[in-house]
Design a protein around this motif. Structure first.
Motif, PDB file in Angstrom:
ATOM      1  N   UNK A   1     -11.494   0.420   2.443  1.00 46.48           N
ATOM      2  CA  UNK A   1     -10.145  -0.066   2.750  1.00 46.48           C
ATOM      3  C   UNK A   1     -10.131  -1.597   2.765  1.00 46.48           C
TER       4      UNK A   1
ATOM      5  N   UNK B   1     -15.355   4.605   4.538  1.00 46.64           N
ATOM      6  CA  UNK B   1     -13.906   4.472   4.384  1.00 46.64           C
ATOM      7  C   UNK B   1     -13.404   3.097   4.805  1.00 46.64           C
ATOM      8  N   UNK B   2     -13.891   2.612   5.900  1.00 49.26           N
ATOM      9  CA  UNK B   2     -13.441   1.295   6.374  1.00 49.26           C
ATOM     10  C   UNK B   2     -13.828   0.208   5.380  1.00 49.26           C
TER      11      UNK B   2
ATOM     12  N   UNK C   1      -4.523   6.669  -2.485  1.00 49.49           N
ATOM     13  CA  UNK C   1      -4.128   5.489  -1.707  1.00 49.49           C
ATOM     14  C   UNK C   1      -4.117   4.313  -2.683  1.00 49.49           C
TER      15      UNK C   1
ATOM     16  N   UNK D   1      -9.897   0.143  14.584  1.00 47.00           N
ATOM     17  CA  UNK D   1      -9.960  -0.399  13.226  1.00 47.00           C
ATOM     18  C   UNK D   1     -10.631   0.522  12.220  1.00 47.00           C
ATOM     19  N   UNK D   2     -10.738   1.820  12.533  1.00 49.44           N
ATOM     20  CA  UNK D   2     -11.471   2.735  11.661  1.00 49.44           C
ATOM     21  C   UNK D   2     -10.580   3.347  10.582  1.00 49.44           C
ATOM     22  N   UNK D   3     -11.231   3.923   9.584  1.00 47.66           N
ATOM     23  CA  UNK D   3     -10.477   4.522   8.483  1.00 47.66           C
ATOM     24  C   UNK D   3      -9.624   3.467   7.791  1.00 47.66           C
ATOM     25  N   UNK D   4      -8.391   3.829   7.505  1.00 47.30           N
ATOM     26  CA  UNK D   4      -7.497   2.921   6.781  1.00 47.30           C
ATOM     27  C   UNK D   4      -6.641   2.052   7.713  1.00 47.30           C
TER      28      UNK D   4
ATOM     29  N   UNK E   1      -8.326  -4.193  -0.011  1.00 48.85           N
ATOM     30  CA  UNK E   1      -7.319  -5.187   0.408  1.00 48.85           C
ATOM     31  C   UNK E   1      -7.720  -6.590  -0.064  1.00 48.85           C
TER      32      UNK E   1
ATOM     33  N   UNK F   1       2.925   6.049   6.816  1.00 50.13           N
ATOM     34  CA  UNK F   1       2.409   4.738   7.218  1.00 50.13           C
ATOM     35  C   UNK F   1       3.317   4.243   8.340  1.00 50.13           C
TER      36      UNK F   1
ATOM     37  N   UNK G   1      -7.788   4.352  -4.375  1.00 49.97           N
ATOM     38  CA  UNK G   1      -8.807   5.159  -3.693  1.00 49.97           C
ATOM     39  C   UNK G   1      -8.258   6.584  -3.627  1.00 49.97           C
TER      40      UNK G   1
ATOM     41  N   UNK H   1       2.156  12.105   3.600  1.00 44.88           N
ATOM     42  CA  UNK H   1       1.422  10.899   3.997  1.00 44.88           C
ATOM     43  C   UNK H   1       2.384   9.930   4.671  1.00 44.88           C
TER      44      UNK H   1
ATOM     45  N   UNK I   1       0.848  -1.195   0.000  1.00 43.85           N
ATOM     46  CA  UNK I   1       0.000   0.000   0.000  1.00 43.85           C
ATOM     47  C   UNK I   1       0.881   1.241   0.000  1.00 43.85           C
ATOM     48  N   UNK I   2       0.467   2.199  -0.812  1.00 39.45           N
ATOM     49  CA  UNK I   2       1.253   3.432  -0.909  1.00 39.45           C
ATOM     50  C   UNK I   2       0.290   4.610  -0.842  1.00 39.45           C
ATOM     51  N   UNK I   3       0.667   5.621  -0.055  1.00 41.57           N
ATOM     52  CA  UNK I   3      -0.178   6.820   0.040  1.00 41.57           C
ATOM     53  C   UNK I   3       0.635   8.017  -0.439  1.00 41.57           C
ATOM     54  N   UNK I   4       0.052   8.813  -1.303  1.00 38.39           N
ATOM     55  CA  UNK I   4       0.816   9.907  -1.898  1.00 38.39           C
ATOM     56  C   UNK I   4      -0.124  10.958  -2.475  1.00 38.39           C
ATOM     57  N   UNK I   5       0.484  12.069  -2.828  1.00 36.09           N
ATOM     58  CA  UNK I   5      -0.267  13.137  -3.482  1.00 36.09           C
ATOM     59  C   UNK I   5       0.108  13.185  -4.956  1.00 36.09           C
TER      60      UNK I   5
ATOM     61  N   UNK J   1      -5.120  13.519  -2.937  1.00 35.62           N
ATOM     62  CA  UNK J   1      -4.571  12.437  -2.126  1.00 35.62           C
ATOM     63  C   UNK J   1      -4.993  11.085  -2.697  1.00 35.62           C
TER      64      UNK J   1
END
Lengths: 265, 289
Positions: A51, A47-48, A21, B67-70, A55, B7, A66, B5, A2-6, A19
């Motif tokens: 996610x 969101x949950x 994901x 466990x919320x969000x990501x 996965x 992690x 996303x 961002x 997983x990678x998060x970036x702008x 943003x």
């Protein structure tokens, strides 16, 4: 992985930082999903689910992206700058990223509520989108806005917040204030235009999932009206409209339904 | 301003967040969601606060609470004790990872914790445990050690199931597990057990021994249904634990989550003003909407 970036896009000399994901599988199958958020507070509540589903799709070889539309979530911009055209440009930006940098050409959308409606609107004009997974799409924008206004009124009445004005003025422009989310005239106008009964997609594989009991009759009508080539699947799920719930809702059954469906086809 | 961002991961967990900072930022506010919230906060208020802070040369970190969000990690149910004790351990586990990551990768001079609603008590405990000098609490609830007689959350879930076909099928085929429903809804009332060496109980008993030199800023919404109860709790709490400085602010017209554009702006302004001031005690002040 997983990678998060702008990722920044440019339009009319302005820069918009969005943003993203990225869920990249260990062994890709050459296909990708783009998840499209619903609007306003519904985004937080899905969101949950997004996610978890991303996965699970990754485990079966799909790349998933996303992202937050400009002026929402963690993207740059103020809430009052949210605009339908920006949303469409952001989707295009994400598709370009998948095609040019991830070298993927089979792209599907998964959208919930207004995200699903946006998916339909975008896919009409873009051949690169092959399949759509739509969870309770907003069928009529006018009705959606009416629901938001009724909800706001009920909220203010319940909390005895009767003095709170319904509009806010910023830099000479007026915005409808929905408990902190600001709707410009332009956004309202574009949402009002959303009407999936008038123009549904042809020649695209559509998978419509319904968790909202009150929406089912209309979604069945959509299938009957538009399924000329047997390209529309309609599936009912049991978990309930989780985008509207203040409590955490178990959406694992919906995730499983989607994965089963993806694997079947 | 840079938005980075991040992690934070180990074998069994991943926490996702955004660090907002600039070259001149020496202090960091960590914005922590309430138990069911996500890192952007109610109506994106945390993003707004985070960006406003960077303009004042104070960095901010917004990060999803599993466990919320990501984010994902061990669940609340693995911890021992009452709901309050479990929640406190859950936040400690999460904050240990965050501060560990920050200490290894950045060199901020001060951490200031901020949370909302039910997140406030666990965040305050953590702050005291680690001698953080300042804490910001938005609409802080108080958490009781007693288990309520009726579990309202579970009751709500069961009431929603009344409208489902599958529930009626179970009723007519006599397959409804009434015993399970009863135990899920009607929990017996129990007080915190003294002297029992559960991990959570030990953790909370130590609180009495911790000195409280820190400063607290509490911001309440005037229309919060539990305002009087929460205000009274906090005023007594602060006196009992001898906090050096306690500031209470009221946002006129706002509800528990500050739902409204102008309320969010007001909350941002109050936080920035408080952080910029020297340590001093201020009188209660009503802020006009």
């Amino acid at each position: 992985m997983e990678k998060v970036f702008y990722r920044t896009r440019q339009s009319n000399g302005n820069f918009y930082k969005v943003f993203l994901h990225l869920h990249k599988p260990e062994k890709g199958n050459g296909k990708a999903f783009v998840f499209l958020n619903p609007f306003f507070d519904e985004k937080k509540r899905v969101q949950k689910f997004y996610a978890t589903t991303a996965r699970e799709l990754g485990k079966i070889g799909f790349t998933v992206i996303r992202f937050d539309y400009y002026a929402t979530g963690d993207s740059s911009g103020e809430l009052f700058e949210m605009d339908y055209i920006h949303c469409m440009d952001d989707i295009s930006n994400v598709i370009d990223y998948l095609v040019t940098e991830q070298k993927l050409s089979y792209i599907s959308f998964l959208g919930i509520r207004m995200g699903a409606s946006l998916a339909c609107d975008f896919a009409k004009k873009d051949e690169r989108i092959k399949e759509l997974y739509l969870i309770d799409p907003v069928l009529e924008g006018k009705k959606f806005l009416l629901e938001q206004r009724i909800r706001r009124k009920a909220f203010h009445k319940l909390n005895k917040m009767l003095e709170v004005p319904g509009t806010v003025e910023i830099n000479g422009e007026s915005y409808e204030d929905h408990q902190g989310f600001l709707l410009s005239d332009s956004l309202i106008e574009n949402i009002n235009k959303v009407n999936l009964f008038h123009s549904f997609l042809e020649e695209k594989k559509l998978n419509i999932f319904s968790v909202d009991f009150f929406n089912r009759k209309q979604l069945k009508k959509i299938k009957e009206s538009f399924d000329k080539d047997n390209l529309v699947e309609y599936i009912e799920a049991e978990c309930g409209p989780f985008w509207a719930s203040l409590e955490t809702v178990n959406t694992s059954s919906l995730t499983k339904l989607i994965i089963d469906h993806v694997e079947k086809f | 301003m840079e938005e980075i961002p991040i992690i934070i991961s180990d074998q069994n967990s991943k926490l996702f967040g955004i660090l907002r900072t600039s070259a001149s930022c020496k202090k960091l506010v960590i914005l922590l969601p309430a138990a069911t919230g996500t890192r952007i906060g109610p109506q994106r208020i945390y993003v707004q606060i985070g960006r406003a802070l960077v303009e004042e040369n104070i960095a901010s970190l917004t990060i999803d609470l599993p466990p919320n969000g990501d984010s994902y990690d061990v669940e609340l149910k693995v911890f021992q004790g009452t709901y309050k004790e479990k929640l406190t351990q859950h936040y400690k586990n999460y904050l240990d990872k965050i501060t560990g990551y920050l200490n290894s990768n950045y060199s901020f001079e001060e951490y200031i914790l901020l949370s909302i609603s039910v997140g406030c008590i666990p965040v305050l405990y953590y702050s005291k445990l680690n001698n953080f000098s300042r804490v910001i609490l938005l609409s802080p609830n108080h958490l009781s050690d007693e288990v309520p007689k009726i579990n309202k959350k579970n009751l709500k879930v069961y009431l929603q199931k009344v409208f489902k076909m599958s529930t009626w099928q179970k009723i007519f085929t006599l397959n409804l597990n009434l015993k399970k429903i009863k135990s899920n809804v009607f929990a017996s009332s129990q007080k915190k057990e003294k002297g029992k060496s559960k991990q959570g109980t030990d953790y909370l008993l130590n609180e009495a021994k911790l000195t409280s030199q820190g400063n607290i800023l509490n911001i309440f919404g005037e229309k919060d249904h539990a305002l009087q109860k929460n205000q009274l709790f906090w005023q007594n709490y602060v006196q009992k634990h001898k906090y050096s400085f306690y500031t209470e602010k009221l946002v006129s017209g706002a509800d528990h989550s500050f739902f409204g554009w102008s309320f969010k702006i007001e909350v941002c302004n109050l936080i920035v003003k408080w952080l910029n001031q020297e340590n001093e005690y201020l009188q209660d002040e009503k802020i006009k909407y």
